[in-house]
Design a protein around this motif. Structure first.
Motif, PDB file in Angstrom:
ATOM      1  N   LEU A 295       0.834  -1.193   0.000  1.00 59.36           N
ATOM      2  CA  LEU A 295       0.000   0.000   0.000  1.00 59.36           C
ATOM      3  C   LEU A 295       0.873   1.248   0.000  1.00 59.36           C
ATOM      4  O   LEU A 295       1.743   1.406   0.860  1.00 59.36           O
ATOM      5  CB  LEU A 295      -0.906  -0.007   1.241  1.00 59.36           C
ATOM      6  N   SER A 296       0.613   2.135  -0.953  1.00 62.47           N
ATOM      7  CA  SER A 296       1.397   3.362  -1.025  1.00 62.47           C
ATOM      8  C   SER A 296       0.859   4.399  -0.051  1.00 62.47           C
ATOM      9  O   SER A 296      -0.344   4.455   0.216  1.00 62.47           O
ATOM     10  CB  SER A 296       1.371   3.936  -2.446  1.00 62.47           C
ATOM     11  N   ARG A 297       1.752   5.229   0.478  1.00 65.99           N
ATOM     12  CA  ARG A 297       1.339   6.285   1.400  1.00 65.99           C
ATOM     13  C   ARG A 297       0.435   7.306   0.716  1.00 65.99           C
ATOM     14  O   ARG A 297      -0.480   7.852   1.334  1.00 65.99           O
ATOM     15  CB  ARG A 297       2.583   6.980   1.968  1.00 65.99           C
ATOM     16  N   LYS A 298       0.671   7.545  -0.565  1.00 63.41           N
ATOM     17  CA  LYS A 298      -0.146   8.498  -1.314  1.00 63.41           C
ATOM     18  C   LYS A 298      -1.596   8.031  -1.384  1.00 63.41           C
ATOM     19  O   LYS A 298      -2.532   8.807  -1.169  1.00 63.41           O
ATOM     20  CB  LYS A 298       0.429   8.683  -2.715  1.00 63.41           C
ATOM     21  N   THR A 299      -1.768   6.752  -1.682  1.00 63.57           N
ATOM     22  CA  THR A 299      -3.124   6.192  -1.772  1.00 63.57           C
ATOM     23  C   THR A 299      -3.820   6.255  -0.428  1.00 63.57           C
ATOM     24  O   THR A 299      -4.996   6.638  -0.328  1.00 63.57           O
ATOM     25  CB  THR A 299      -3.067   4.738  -2.259  1.00 63.57           C
ATOM     26  N   GLU A 300      -3.102   5.902   0.623  1.00 61.13           N
ATOM     27  CA  GLU A 300      -3.715   5.890   1.948  1.00 61.13           C
ATOM     28  C   GLU A 300      -4.050   7.309   2.414  1.00 61.13           C
ATOM     29  O   GLU A 300      -5.102   7.544   3.023  1.00 61.13           O
ATOM     30  CB  GLU A 300      -2.785   5.213   2.949  1.00 61.13           C
ATOM     31  N   LYS A 301      -3.181   8.248   2.104  1.00 62.09           N
ATOM     32  CA  LYS A 301      -3.437   9.633   2.507  1.00 62.09           C
ATOM     33  C   LYS A 301      -4.696  10.164   1.840  1.00 62.09           C
ATOM     34  O   LYS A 301      -5.529  10.828   2.478  1.00 62.09           O
ATOM     35  CB  LYS A 301      -2.233  10.507   2.138  1.00 62.09           C
ATOM     36  N   LYS A 302      -4.872   9.846   0.563  1.00 69.44           N
ATOM     37  CA  LYS A 302      -6.052  10.287  -0.167  1.00 69.44           C
ATOM     38  C   LYS A 302      -7.323   9.720   0.463  1.00 69.44           C
ATOM     39  O   LYS A 302      -8.325  10.420   0.636  1.00 69.44           O
ATOM     40  CB  LYS A 302      -5.953   9.855  -1.626  1.00 69.44           C
ATOM     41  N   ALA A 303      -7.270   8.450   0.835  1.00 70.43           N
ATOM     42  CA  ALA A 303      -8.439   7.813   1.439  1.00 70.43           C
ATOM     43  C   ALA A 303      -8.756   8.402   2.802  1.00 70.43           C
ATOM     44  O   ALA A 303      -9.921   8.620   3.151  1.00 70.43           O
ATOM     45  CB  ALA A 303      -8.211   6.310   1.552  1.00 70.43           C
ATOM     46  N   MET A 304      -7.731   8.699   3.575  1.00 69.80           N
ATOM     47  CA  MET A 304      -7.941   9.212   4.924  1.00 69.80           C
ATOM     48  C   MET A 304      -8.490  10.633   4.918  1.00 69.80           C
ATOM     49  O   MET A 304      -9.268  11.013   5.794  1.00 69.80           O
ATOM     50  CB  MET A 304      -6.622   9.159   5.701  1.00 69.80           C
ATOM     51  N   GLU A 305      -8.112  11.410   3.915  1.00 67.44           N
ATOM     52  CA  GLU A 305      -8.506  12.818   3.881  1.00 67.44           C
ATOM     53  C   GLU A 305      -9.860  13.043   3.221  1.00 67.44           C
ATOM     54  O   GLU A 305     -10.414  14.137   3.315  1.00 67.44           O
ATOM     55  CB  GLU A 305      -7.428  13.632   3.148  1.00 67.44           C
ATOM     56  N   ASN A 306     -10.390  12.035   2.566  1.00 67.84           N
ATOM     57  CA  ASN A 306     -11.641  12.189   1.825  1.00 67.84           C
ATOM     58  C   ASN A 306     -12.746  11.425   2.547  1.00 67.84           C
ATOM     59  O   ASN A 306     -12.765  10.200   2.551  1.00 67.84           O
ATOM     60  CB  ASN A 306     -11.454  11.655   0.399  1.00 67.84           C
TER      61      ASN A 306
END
Length: 804
Positions: A725-736
Motif C-alpha cells: 500500500l502506497s502512502r499516497k493512496t492511503e493519505k487520499k483515502a484518509m482525507e476524503n
C-alpha cells in the motif's frame, strides 16, 4: 450516444438529490432529508391480502401503483399524471370491440392520502369512460411497487383467472418531474393498454410491453406490461423483503463470487444496480424472471430506448411482434461486443448472456427454473448449445458445476461441514503435564506436504522442530532455554507416508522436552483449517491456558505467482518469535502475539503464526463456522460495493482480502472485536531480507538481525506489509470523507463484520477507535446507533451510479 449522458442532460435541472451526498471531502453534520426518507422501511405486516372481484363485463383488468407526494407544489403535478394516464386507458378502451370495453382498475395509493380520495378517483374514471370502474385496494404511507405487484400475484393465483390478462401501470414521474419520466411514462402506458397488448394477435405471448430487452435481464424497461395470469402465477411473490428479494440477491451474490474467482465475466456493461436488479430495480426484473416467458412487444425493432425516453415515439412506430427481436442497449461498451464476437469462451462466461439468466432462474425457481428444451433462450443467446448440454446433464446445478470444474482455486479449508458437539480428547499423560507447576508450551502444528514440493516442505518442518526442541528463545542472552516442555498437537495434509515423516516421529520419541500427538491425516493439502479447529476445541476445554499455532507453509498473496511458501529462514524466525519468552508471557494488554501485526488489508500476523490466550480464542467462532460466516459476509459486501455503499480504494477485492473459503484461516485469529494484538519483530524497514532463498541452512541466531525481538502492543508499524500500500493512496483515502466512511478496509466494514459475526463492537478502550480514520466519529455513532451504525454514518455517501 450514451444513455447516461442523455439522462443527465434531461434531468439536470430537476435533480432533487441532496448535493451533500456526492460532495467529496465533507461529511454532513446530520443525515440529509433525502436519506431519512429512504430509511423509512416498508413493514410487511402492513400488507393485507384482498379478494378482488372485477365485474363480469370487465374484459380488461388493470392494476395501478399510484404515488402522491406530501409537498403541496407536487400534488397538482401528481394529479395531472393520474388524469393523463387514465385518459390514455379510456382512449384505448374506445378502440376495442364493444364487448371488450369494460374495464376494472384496482389501485394502491402511497403517500398523500387526502390529496385525491377514492370518491374523486371514481368520479374521474366514470367521466373518462362509462365502463371504467376504479377501486382503491389500499393505502400506504410508505411503500414500493411491490405492494401492487403482490396484489397482481395474489389475483392470478385463482385457477379461474388462468387465461385472464392483467395490466400493470404506475405513476412514473409523479414525484420526480423530468422530461425523461414524462416521455417514458406516456410511451409505456400507450403500449401496455394498446389493443394488441391487451389482446395479443398470437395468444402464445404471455407478457407484452413497449420494448422487450434481454441484455441485462429479460425485462421491459420502465416496468409496465400486460401479462397472462397463468404465467404470473409461476413467479415468486414480489412483496418487499420476501422470497423473491432473498433469492434474487442470492443469485447476484453467487455471480459476484464466481466472478471474483475468475470463472464468470461482465464484459458488455459496467457494474450498476439497475443492470443487476438490486434495490428498487429488482421489481423491474420481476415480470421477466421466469424462463417460461414468451414476450411480445409493441414498438418496432428499429425503435430503441433512447427514442422512447426522448419523446420521439409516434403511431408509426407501433408494430406488434413476438420477442425478443432487439438486443442492444445504448449503454453497452462498444469494443466489448466486438471482443466477445471473436471469443467463444468469453461468450460462454458472459454474465449478460446465458450464465446470468441461468443463475437467476435456478436461484429463484430451482428445478422449475430450467428452460424447456424448445425454449427460445437456447437459440437466442451465444453459447446456447454449450449451456443446453450442461443444463441437460446437471439441471439447476449447471452453473455451479461449470465453475467447480473450471477451477480448483477455491475450496473449503475443512474436511467436513459437520462437526457438531465435538469435544477435544485429552490423553491422561497430557492432563498430568497440564497439572504440573511448570505448564507446557501447547503447540498446534499444521503440516503440509505437497507432492511436488516434498523436500522443501520437509526442510521447513525440520527447521521448526529444531526450534521447538531447543526451547524458548530469550532476547537477553540471544539463546534458547528449555524452561518449559512442549506438547505438540499436529495434523498432516498431503503426502504422509512413513518414509517422508519418519524422522519427524523419531524426533518426537527421542527429544525429552517434546511430546507429540497426531490429531489427523488428510490426503489433500487443501485441508488447511483442521488444526485450527482442534486448537479452538482445546481452548474451550482449557480456557486458562495459552496456545501456539504453527504451519510449515507460509501464506501467499492471491493472484501472485511468486511465493515463499517454504522459506526456511522466515519460517524459523516466525516460529522462534511466537514461541519466544516474549510471546509466551501472559499480559493483560495483549491476547494474541505474533511476529509482525498489520491491520490492513485485514487484521493479520505475517506468516499466520501466533500465540494466543485461550480465554480469547474460546470466544471466536468455530473455524469451520467462521468460514461459512465469512463467505456470507463477503456476499453482502460484494453487493454493497455494487450499490456504491463500499469503496475499495486501498486494495482491490480478492477472495483472500475478503477471507473467503480457504483464506478464512488467515482472518480467524484477528476476527473478534476484543482482539488486542502485540508483536515482537524489530521496528525497522525490511527487518527481514526480502528474498531469503529456499535451501536448508543451519540456524544462526547470533548475527541475524531477524532475532532482535522487541515486544510491544500493536499496531505500531505501517498499515500494511511492505509494498502492499502506497502512502499516497492511503493519505487520499484518509482525507476524503466520501472514501473513509465507505472504505471496506477501514472501520465501517470492520464494524459490519464484528456485528455480523459476534453481534458486538470493540470495547470503548480498544485500539481500533484511535488507529482507524474517523475512529471517534465511528465510536460516537456506535454508542448512538449500535448495529445500525454502518448504515447511519455511511449512507450519506452512497452512490449507486444510476443517472435516473
Amino acid at each position: 450516444f450514451v444513455l447516461s449522458s442523455i439522462l443527465f442532460l434531461l434531468t439536470r435541472s430537476n435533480d432533487r438529490i441532496d448535493r451533500r451526498l456526492r460532495s467529496p471531502g465533507t461529511r454532513p453534520t446530520e443525515v440529509p432529508s433525502s436519506v431519512v426518507s429512504d430509511l423509512k422501511m416498508f413493514n410487511r405486516s402492513d400488507f393485507q391480502r384482498k379478494h378482488l372481484n372485477p365485474s363480469r363485463d370487465a374484459s380488461v383488468i388493470l392494476f395501478y401503483n399510484l404515488f402522491i407526494p406530501d409537498e403541496s407544489e407536487e400534488v397538482h403535478h401528481a394529479i395531472n399524471v393520474i388524469k393523463e394516464q387514465l385518459g390514455q386507458v379510456a382512449t384505448s378502451l374506445q378502440e376495442l370491440e364493444k364487448n371488450k370495453r369494460g374495464a376494472a382498475l384496482f389501485y394502491n395509493l402511497i403517500g398523500n392520502e387526502e390529496a385525491f380520495p377514492e370518491e374523486k378517483m371514481q368520479t374521474l374514471c366514470s367521466e373518462l369512460h362509462s365502463r371504467l370502474s376504479c377501486k382503491q385496494i389500499g393505502y400506504y404511507e410508505t411503500a414500493s411497487e411491490s405492494i401492487t405487484l403482490q396484489d397482481i400475484h395474489d389475483f392470478c393465483q385463482n385457477d379461474d383467472a388462468a387465461d385472464t390478462r392483467v395490466t400493470y401501470i404506475h405513476s412514473k414521474g409523479s414525484y420526480h418531474q423530468t422530461d425523461v419520466n414524462t416521455y417514458w411514462r406516456r410511451a409505456l402506458t400507450d403500449a401496455v393498454v394498446h389493443p394488441d397488448c391487451l389482446f395479443p394477435p398470437d395468444d402464445q405471448c404471455n407478457v407484452c410491453g413497449a420494448q422487450f430487452y434481454t441484455r441485462f435481464s429479460t425485462m421491459f424497461p420502465g416496468n409496465m406490461w400486460t401479462a397472462k395470469c397463468s404465467y404470473v402465477k409461476k413467479l415468486l411473490p414480489p412483496l418487499e423483503g420476501g422470497e423473491y428479494d432473498i433469492r434474487k440477491k442470492e443469485s447476484i451474490i453467487n455471480f459476484l463470487k464466481y466472478r471474483l474467482w475468475g470463472q464468470l465475466k461482465t464484459t458488455l456493461l459496467d457494474d450498476r444496480v439497475d443492470y443487476f436488479g438490486l434495490g428498487r430495480y429488482r421489481l423491474e426484473h420481476w415480470i421477466g424472471s421466469h424462463p417460461s416467458i414468451q414476450p411480445c412487444e409493441l414498438h418496432r425493432e428499429s425503435v430503441n430506448l433512447e427514442t422512447m425516453i426522448t419523446g420521439h415515439i409516434t403511431p408509426d412506430d407501433f408494430e406488434w411482434g413476438m420477442g425478443p427481436r432487439r438486443e442492444d442497449v445504448v449503454d453497452e461498451i462498444p469494443e466489448a461486443k466486438v471482443k466477445l464476437e471473436e471469443d467463444a469462451d468469453a461468450q460462454f462466461r458472459e454474465y449478460f448472456f446465458l450464465p446470468g439468466n441461468l443463475l437467476k432462474w435456478f436461484a429463484l425457481y430451482g428445478s422449475e427454473g430450467v428452460p424447456a428444451n424448445d425454449s427460445w433462450q437456447w437459440k437466442f443467446f451465444p453459447a446456447g448449445d454449450r449451456w443446453k448440454k450442461l443444463v441437460s446433464k446437471y439441471k439447476e446445478n449447471a452453473v455451479e458445476e461449470m465453475v467447480m470444474q473450471s477451477s480448483h482455486g477455491f475450496h473449503s479449508a475443512y474436511a467436513s461441514s459437520n462437526y457438531e458437539n465435538e469435544v477435544f480428547q485429552f490423553d491422561q499423560e497430557d492432563e498430568k503435564m497440564f497439572s504440573n507447576s511448570i505448564s507446557p508450551v501447547v503447540v498446534f502444528h499444521h503440516i503440509s506436504i505437497p507432492k511436488d514440493t516434498k523436500i522443501t516442505a520437509l526442510h521447513a518442518l525440520k527447521s521448526q522442530l529444531d526450534v521447538l526442541t531447543m526451547g524458548q528463545y530469550d532476547i537477553i542472552s540471544r539463546s534458547y532455554r528449555r524452561e518449559r516442555p512442549v506438547i505438540l498437537y499436529y495434523t498432516i495434509a498431503g503426502d504422509s507416508s512413513d518414509t517422508h515423516i519418519g524422522y519427524f516421529t523419531n524426533i518426537c520419541k527421542t527429544k525429552p522436552n517434546l511430546t507429540c500427538r497426531k490429531l489427523g491425516e488428510f490426503a489433500s493439502t487443501e485441508v488447511n483449517g483442521e488444526t485450527l479447529r482442534h486448537l479452538h476445541n482445546f481452548c474451550l476445554a482449557k480456557p486458562s491456558l495459552s496456545v501456539t499455532y504453527l504451519s510449515n507453509q507460509l501464506p501467499g498473496i492471491h493472484g501472485v505467482n511468486k511465493t515463499e511458501a517454504y522459506s526456511m529462514q522466515k519460517i524459523r524466525a516466525y516460529t522462534t518469535a511466537v514461541t519466544s519468552k516474549m510471546c509466551l508471557k501472559s499480559r493483560e494488554t495483549c491476547n494474541v502475539c505474533g511476529t509482525e501485526f498489520y491491520p490492513l488489508p485485514f487484521n493479520h500476523f505475517v506468516g499466520n503464526m501466533f500465540t494466543a490466550s485461550c480465554d480469547y480464542v474460546k470466544d471466536l467462532l468455530p473455524p469451520e463456522k467462521f468460514e461459512r460466516a465469512m463467505n456470507d459476509a463477503a456476499g453482502d459486501t460484494l453487493v454493497s460495493q455494487l450499490r456504491g455503499a463500499v469503496t475499495t480504494e486501498l486494495f482491490q477485492f480478492t477472495p483472500q482480502n475478503l477471507g473467503m473459503n480457504q483464506y478464512s484461516v488467515e482472518h480467524w485469529i484477528g476476527s473478534h472485536p476484543d482482539f488486542e494484538p502485540c508483536d515482537v519483530a524489530p521496528v525497522r524497514h525490511s527487518w527481514f531480507p526480502f528474498l531469503t532463498g529456499g535451501s536448508y541452512v543451519p540456524n544462526d541466531y547470533i548475527s541475524s538481525r531477524a532475532y532482535d525481538f522487541m515486544w510491544s502492543q500493536a499496531p505500531r508499524r505501517s498499515s500494511a506489509p511492505a509494498g502492499r500500500l502506497s502512502r499516497k493512496t492511503e493519505k487520499k483515502a484518509m482525507e476524503n470523507d466520501d472514501i473513509s466512511f465507505r472504505e471496506y478496509y477501514y472501520l465501517g466494514q470492520n464494524l459490519f463484520r464484528w456485528y455480523k459475526l459476534y453481534n458486538k463492537a470493540p470495547p470503548w478502550n480498544s485500539w481500533v477507535w484511535q488507529w482507524y480514520p474517523k475512529g471517534n466519529e465511528w465510536m460516537l455513532g456506535t454508542k448512538a446507533y449500535g448495529s445500525d451504525v454502518v448504515t447511519k454514518l455511511s449512507q450519506p455517501f452512497w452512490d449507486e451510479g444510476v443517472p435516473f
